[in-house]
Design a protein around this motif. Structure first.
Motif, PDB file in Angstrom:
ATOM      1  N   ASP A  86       5.821   4.259  11.949  1.00  0.00           N
ATOM      2  CA  ASP A  86       6.229   5.026  10.770  1.00  0.00           C
ATOM      3  C   ASP A  86       6.773   4.099   9.678  1.00  0.00           C
ATOM      4  OD1 ASP A  86       5.622   7.690  10.924  1.00  0.00           O
ATOM      5  OD2 ASP A  86       7.690   8.369  11.114  1.00  0.00           O
ATOM      6  N   ARG A  87       7.557   3.132  10.099  1.00  0.00           N
ATOM      7  CA  ARG A  87       8.145   2.193   9.127  1.00  0.00           C
ATOM      8  C   ARG A  87       7.037   1.471   8.359  1.00  0.00           C
ATOM      9  NH1 ARG A  87      12.893  -0.966  11.474  1.00  0.00           N
ATOM     10  NH2 ARG A  87      14.137   0.488  10.250  1.00  0.00           N
ATOM     11  N   ARG A  88       6.015   1.006   9.079  1.00  0.00           N
ATOM     12  CA  ARG A  88       4.908   0.320   8.413  1.00  0.00           C
ATOM     13  C   ARG A  88       4.111   1.289   7.541  1.00  0.00           C
ATOM     14  NH1 ARG A  88       4.678  -1.819  13.631  1.00  0.00           N
ATOM     15  NH2 ARG A  88       2.960  -0.422  14.200  1.00  0.00           N
ATOM     16  N   ARG A  89       3.943   2.510   8.046  1.00  0.00           N
ATOM     17  CA  ARG A  89       3.133   3.496   7.339  1.00  0.00           C
ATOM     18  C   ARG A  89       3.751   3.890   6.003  1.00  0.00           C
ATOM     19  NH1 ARG A  89       3.303   7.204  11.124  1.00  0.00           N
ATOM     20  NH2 ARG A  89       1.631   6.238  12.282  1.00  0.00           N
ATOM     21  N   PHE A  90       5.069   4.064   5.988  1.00  0.00           N
ATOM     22  CA  PHE A  90       5.728   4.577   4.788  1.00  0.00           C
ATOM     23  C   PHE A  90       6.369   3.502   3.913  1.00  0.00           C
ATOM     24  CE2 PHE A  90       5.629   8.450   7.395  1.00  0.00           C
ATOM     25  CZ  PHE A  90       5.112   9.342   6.464  1.00  0.00           C
ATOM     26  N   PHE A  91       6.683   2.349   4.503  1.00  0.00           N
ATOM     27  CA  PHE A  91       7.403   1.336   3.728  1.00  0.00           C
ATOM     28  C   PHE A  91       6.765  -0.046   3.753  1.00  0.00           C
ATOM     29  CE2 PHE A  91      10.720   4.461   4.826  1.00  0.00           C
ATOM     30  CZ  PHE A  91      11.135   4.789   3.544  1.00  0.00           C
ATOM     31  N   GLY A  92       5.756  -0.248   4.576  1.00  0.00           N
ATOM     32  CA  GLY A  92       5.165  -1.570   4.669  1.00  0.00           C
ATOM     33  C   GLY A  92       6.194  -2.565   5.185  1.00  0.00           C
ATOM     34  N   ARG A  93       6.319  -3.691   4.508  1.00  0.00           N
ATOM     35  CA  ARG A  93       7.266  -4.727   4.946  1.00  0.00           C
ATOM     36  C   ARG A  93       8.537  -4.766   4.105  1.00  0.00           C
ATOM     37  NH1 ARG A  93       3.116  -9.868   5.905  1.00  0.00           N
ATOM     38  NH2 ARG A  93       1.785  -8.847   7.447  1.00  0.00           N
ATOM     39  N   LYS A  94       8.667  -3.816   3.180  1.00  0.00           N
ATOM     40  CA  LYS A  94       9.776  -3.876   2.247  1.00  0.00           C
ATOM     41  C   LYS A  94      10.703  -2.688   2.417  1.00  0.00           C
ATOM     42  CE  LYS A  94       9.555  -3.111  -2.329  1.00  0.00           C
ATOM     43  NZ  LYS A  94       9.096  -3.291  -3.724  1.00  0.00           N
ATOM     44  N   ALA A  95      11.994  -2.957   2.625  1.00  0.00           N
ATOM     45  CA  ALA A  95      12.979  -1.883   2.732  1.00  0.00           C
ATOM     46  C   ALA A  95      13.221  -1.281   1.349  1.00  0.00           C
ATOM     47  CB  ALA A  95      14.295  -2.421   3.298  1.00  0.00           C
ATOM     48  N   PRO A  96      13.415   0.049   1.265  1.00  0.00           N
ATOM     49  CA  PRO A  96      13.686   0.665  -0.039  1.00  0.00           C
ATOM     50  C   PRO A  96      15.047   0.230  -0.576  1.00  0.00           C
ATOM     51  CG  PRO A  96      13.995   2.252   1.726  1.00  0.00           C
ATOM     52  CD  PRO A  96      13.408   1.029   2.356  1.00  0.00           C
ATOM     53  N   VAL A  97      15.129   0.060  -1.861  1.00  0.00           N
ATOM     54  CA  VAL A  97      16.360  -0.429  -2.491  1.00  0.00           C
ATOM     55  C   VAL A  97      17.543   0.479  -2.193  1.00  0.00           C
ATOM     56  CG1 VAL A  97      17.466  -0.932  -4.708  1.00  0.00           C
ATOM     57  CG2 VAL A  97      15.075  -1.582  -4.333  1.00  0.00           C
ATOM     58  N   LEU A  98      17.317   1.792  -2.217  1.00  0.00           N
ATOM     59  CA  LEU A  98      18.410   2.752  -1.997  1.00  0.00           C
ATOM     60  C   LEU A  98      18.699   3.010  -0.518  1.00  0.00           C
ATOM     61  CD1 LEU A  98      17.491   5.432  -4.705  1.00  0.00           C
ATOM     62  CD2 LEU A  98      19.184   3.595  -4.874  1.00  0.00           C
ATOM     63  N   GLY A  99      17.833   2.488   0.358  1.00  0.00           N
ATOM     64  CA  GLY A  99      17.973   2.800   1.786  1.00  0.00           C
ATOM     65  C   GLY A  99      17.275   4.088   2.163  1.00  0.00           C
ATOM     66  N   LEU A 144       0.821  -1.206   0.000  1.00  0.00           N
ATOM     67  CA  LEU A 144       0.000   0.000   0.000  1.00  0.00           C
ATOM     68  C   LEU A 144       0.853   1.253   0.000  1.00  0.00           C
ATOM     69  CD1 LEU A 144      -2.887  -0.943   2.478  1.00  0.00           C
ATOM     70  CD2 LEU A 144      -3.012  -0.722  -0.013  1.00  0.00           C
ATOM     71  N   SER A 145       1.994   1.195   0.715  1.00  0.00           N
ATOM     72  CA  SER A 145       2.883   2.358   0.746  1.00  0.00           C
ATOM     73  C   SER A 145       3.466   2.643  -0.636  1.00  0.00           C
ATOM     74  CB  SER A 145       4.004   2.137   1.770  1.00  0.00           C
ATOM     75  OG  SER A 145       4.742   0.976   1.467  1.00  0.00           O
ATOM     76  N   ASP A 146       3.784   1.601  -1.398  1.00  0.00           N
ATOM     77  CA  ASP A 146       4.296   1.783  -2.763  1.00  0.00           C
ATOM     78  C   ASP A 146       3.216   2.367  -3.665  1.00  0.00           C
ATOM     79  OD1 ASP A 146       6.803   0.807  -2.138  1.00  0.00           O
ATOM     80  OD2 ASP A 146       6.309  -1.263  -2.665  1.00  0.00           O
ATOM     81  N   ILE A 147       1.978   1.915  -3.483  1.00  0.00           N
ATOM     82  CA  ILE A 147       0.870   2.457  -4.271  1.00  0.00           C
ATOM     83  C   ILE A 147       0.697   3.945  -3.970  1.00  0.00           C
ATOM     84  CG2 ILE A 147      -1.625   2.374  -4.611  1.00  0.00           C
ATOM     85  CD1 ILE A 147      -1.445  -0.664  -4.094  1.00  0.00           C
TER      86      ILE A 147
END
Length: 389
Positions: free
Chosen positions: A41-54, A2-5
């Protein structure tokens, strides 16, 4: 997912950004680089996936031709308390600066817990990126916090000479600033925190009582919370020790993440009046996707954090008003001269304290007197007579 969407929807809906690119202007002017406040915040903005760039995009906002964007690094405030966490945060912050500069940004904010990642003056960071203006934003936050606290005390009918105020972390940047103003206004102030040496220095500087022991504080009318440090957070038990019988406790909370966190607050609404503090409101501020974005920051329409407001204001003054002298000033220094300059500039661009909010929702009343039926059991505690640590 959902955060990616949400991130994709923000990018598509940023029509002002698309017009800037079409006109050959930079994609973004100001980047607010911030850690995550907590796991929520981590769940809100990134869900369960860490961003590729950090690091990855957060909310986008526009004001008077200035494009601001949050860039979140994938490290929480708690993780930054460890050596490995701080090292990881520094690496990701530098990478985010490179990302920002490549997209035309000229002003970068060290937001939330990143403010001292590169020391008290940020010299190494400034040398790495000589074409960027860096700020920690605390002159803007201090200005707004001072006005918030004074207004909240007035609304709660707490006057100098009659009211007793506890400042949590009175030795930090914001804590020292508000302590000095409260003492100057004539309030009785007691300092509480987890650093005995810093408390002793604060006691000597301002002539106030200080302690590391909440049981030594005694009853107070209001609390100004200037840290999210777990060792100094307000709890239900702490509120019971601090508030006066028959009275709600006024809590003005500038900490990010909140000192009095939402879960505790929701169980204490009968005996606490809480206000978010240090934020700025501008009528012309626009979030891309509106409420879908500002609510991710637990803010409201037209409201951003005070440090964000300072960064946008400085960019506007330097690059749209021609105040190039401001680019050479050290915005890691929090003092009366810088505060006055920022306050004047923020007022000029339209920033002022918002109507009182608590976790983004309106504060319904500042009435502190409560009915006997609303009382919760509370143990007596002595009033602190002298400075101790």
């Amino acid at each position: 997912m959902l955060s990616d969407i949400w991130r994709g929807m923000v990018a598509l809906a940023d029509w002002r950004g698309w017009l800037r690119i079409a006109a050959g202007r930079p994609e973004v002017d100001v980047v607010f680089i911030t850690n995550l406040r907590d796991e929520a915040d981590r769940r809100r903005f990134f869900g369960r996936k860490a961003p590729v760039l950090g690091h990855a995009n957060g909310p986008r906002m526009h004001l008077d031709g200035v494009a601001g964007r949050v860039r979140g690094i994938y490290v929480t405030a708690a993780e930054m308390m460890t050596r490995d966490g701080r090292r990881e945060a520094r690496d990701r912050f530098i990478a985010a600066c490179q990302w920002a500069e490549a997209r035309g940004a000229r002003t970068v904010l060290l937001a939330a817990s990143t403010k001292r990642l590169f020391g008290r003056d940020g010299r190494a960071l400034k040398e790495m990126f000589p074409n960027l203006v860096f700020t920690i934003g605390d002159n803007g936050t201090s200005s707004l916090l001072i006005r918030d606290v004074r207004a909240a005390l007035s609304r709660a009918d707490l006057a100098p000479g009659r009211a007793r105020v506890m400042v949590i972390c009175p030795y930090g940047i914001l804590g020292r600033m508000i302590t000095r103003r409260l003492v100057g206004d004539g309030f009785e102030v007691v300092g509480y925190g987890a650093n005995p040496a810093a408390l002793a220095e604060t006691a000597a500087d301002f002539g106030i009582a200080t302690t590391t022991d909440l049981d030594r504080v005694g009853r107070v009318d209001a609390v100004v919370a200037c840290t999210h440090n777990d060792a100094s957070k307000l709890t239900a038990e702490g509120i019971a020790r601090l508030r006066r019988p028959g009275r709600r406790l006024l809590v003005v909370d500038v900490a990010e993440p909140a000192n009095l966190d939402q879960a505790v607050y929701e169980r204490q609404t009968a005996v606490v009046v809480r206000q978010d503090a240090g934020n700025g409101h501008a009528r012309g501020l626009r979030y891309v996707l509106g409420a879908l974005s500002w609510r991710k920051l637990t803010l409201s329409r037209g409201v951003i954090f005070g440090c964000f407001a300072e960064a946008m204001t400085l960019h506007h003054a330097i690059h749209r008003q021609g105040r190039t002298d401001l680019a050479a000033r050290d915005w890691f220094v929090i003092d009366d001269a810088n505060l006055a300059e920022v306050e004047t500039l923020m007022t000029g661009i339209g920033f002022a304290p918002p109507a009182p909010r608590c976790f983004g929702r309106p504060v319904e009343s500042f009435r502190l007197a409560i009915k006997e039926a609303d009382e919760l059991p509370s143990s007596a505690s002595p009033t602190l007579p002298v400075s101790v640590s």
